[in-house]
Design an enzyme around this catalytic site. Structure first.
Site, PDB file in Angstrom:
ATOM      1  N   CYS A  74       0.775  -1.242   0.000  1.00 50.11           N
ATOM      2  CA  CYS A  74       0.000   0.000   0.000  1.00 50.11           C
ATOM      3  C   CYS A  74       0.806   1.291   0.000  1.00 50.11           C
ATOM      4  O   CYS A  74       0.556   2.180  -0.822  1.00 50.11           O
ATOM      5  CB  CYS A  74      -0.980  -0.006   1.162  1.00 50.11           C
ATOM      6  SG  CYS A  74      -0.333  -0.703   2.673  1.00 50.11           S
ATOM      7  N   HIS A 130      -1.590   6.562   5.646  1.00 48.26           N
ATOM      8  CA  HIS A 130      -0.466   5.631   5.481  1.00 48.26           C
ATOM      9  C   HIS A 130       0.692   6.219   4.667  1.00 48.26           C
ATOM     10  O   HIS A 130       1.382   5.506   3.933  1.00 48.26           O
ATOM     11  CB  HIS A 130      -0.950   4.320   4.847  1.00 48.26           C
ATOM     12  CG  HIS A 130      -0.206   3.124   5.368  1.00 48.26           C
ATOM     13  ND1 HIS A 130      -0.331   1.857   4.835  1.00 48.26           N
ATOM     14  CD2 HIS A 130       0.698   3.009   6.383  1.00 48.26           C
ATOM     15  CE1 HIS A 130       0.440   1.026   5.489  1.00 48.26           C
ATOM     16  NE2 HIS A 130       1.070   1.685   6.435  1.00 48.26           N
TER      17      HIS A 130
END
Length: 319
Positions: A74, A130
């Site tokens: 990710c 993130h």
């Protein structure tokens, strides 16, 4: 996919200002949806056993991107989405950012919302970040977003909103302590709808919606799990329920755009950030491998674009 995102945004902006004889200079609203750990075989247009009616309709009415490649985990993909650079040019190619890791995308790299703000956009992110939080300069409202509602890390609990025992839920910079026990997809969707309904001064919107679904932990309200009562494996049943919960949420977002009279001038981009993770019931059939691998199961994403400004729709692109 990072090049595709920037190309589509630039193309849409050019298209609405260059329609012959129309005189239309209205900038399109842009909704960029990232599904977390969604497998190739985890969407209805690849697998009819998956109940994603909203996404299926959007995909078939738009352009299905059959050769979209992302990174194998990710953080590198999200870095590319926001900067337009391959992650190894940014120093973010090494893997998913960990909760205790003092890192972030270097501030010298401009993020997509910073460029869009220069064009007059109202920019918002709801969901998973993130991309760093050890320094405020790495966080969303310092990277071009007018607002942030979501979590900084990669795999929070959907009900407790914690990671490693710590609460990880923010409204801009403020910690949110009032959502314990509530399913995150529900209140994230409520915030998105609120932004749409209260769009200040009618500005063009850039909504970056990096959904928590369907990353582990495998958690979903029972009504979604019950949609797959024929699936015997419990983890797969919950996972598919999480896919359908995301589909419902996206339906609520598109409905809000329609009610606000914004939908006909909206470009919607949908992609996974990497392939599904078989360890947590993601399915990439018939592709080999999955998340954390460089095979197609880890890097070939389910993706599509939708919008009335697209010159040709209703087909699958293999380019």
């Amino acid at each position: 996919m990072q090049c595709v995102v920037l190309f589509l945004v630039a193309g849409a902006l050019a298209a609405v200002s260059a329609q012959p004889g129309s005189g239309n200079t209205t900038k399109p609203h842009i909704i960029f949806i990232v599904a977390d750990d969604l497998g190739w075989n985890d969407v209805g247009w690849h697998n009819p056993d998956v109940k994603t009616p909203v996404l299926d309709q959007l995909a078939h009415d738009g352009v299905i991107l059959n050769q979209t490649y992302v990174n194998y985990v990710c953080t590198p993909s999200r870095t590319a989405f926001m900067t337009g650079y391959f992650p190894y040019h940014v120093g973010m190619q090494h893997g998913a950012m960990l909760p205790e890791q003092p890192a972030g995308v270097p501030s010298k790299f401009t993020f997509l919302p910073e460029e869009l703000k220069e064009l007059g956009y109202s920019t918002h992110v709801v969901g998973k970040w993130h991309l760093g939080f050890c320094n405020w300069n790495y966080t969303p409202t310092y990277r071009g977003f007018d607002s942030f509602y979501g979590f900084y890390n990669g795999q929070d609990d959907y009900y407790k909103h914690t990671v490693l025992g710590g609460l990880d839920l923010r409204d801009d910079k403020e910690v949110v302590k009032t959502k314990d026990g509530e399913y995150s997809t529900y209140f994230f969707t409520d915030r998105i709808v609120d932004i749409i309904e209260k769009n200040p001064l009618g500005l063009p919107l850039f909504l970056y919606l990096p959904f928590q679904n369907v990353h582990e932990p495998l958690q979903v309200p029972k009504r979604f799990e019950d949609m797959y009562s024929n699936v015997q494996n419990e983890n797969r049943r919950i996972f598919l329920g999480m896919v359908s919960a995301m589909d419902e949420a996206i339906g609520n977002v598109t409905m809000a755009m329609k009610k606000a009279g914004l939908w006909d001038n909206t470009l919607l981009i949908f992609t996974a950030d990497n392939g599904g993770w078989p360890l947590f019931s993601g399915n990439n059939f018939p592709l080999r491998g999955g998340k954390i691998t460089l095979w197609e199961g880890g890097t070939r994403a389910s993706a599509f674009v939708h919008g009335k400004m697209l010159q040709k729709t209703g087909y699958t692109s293999d380019e």
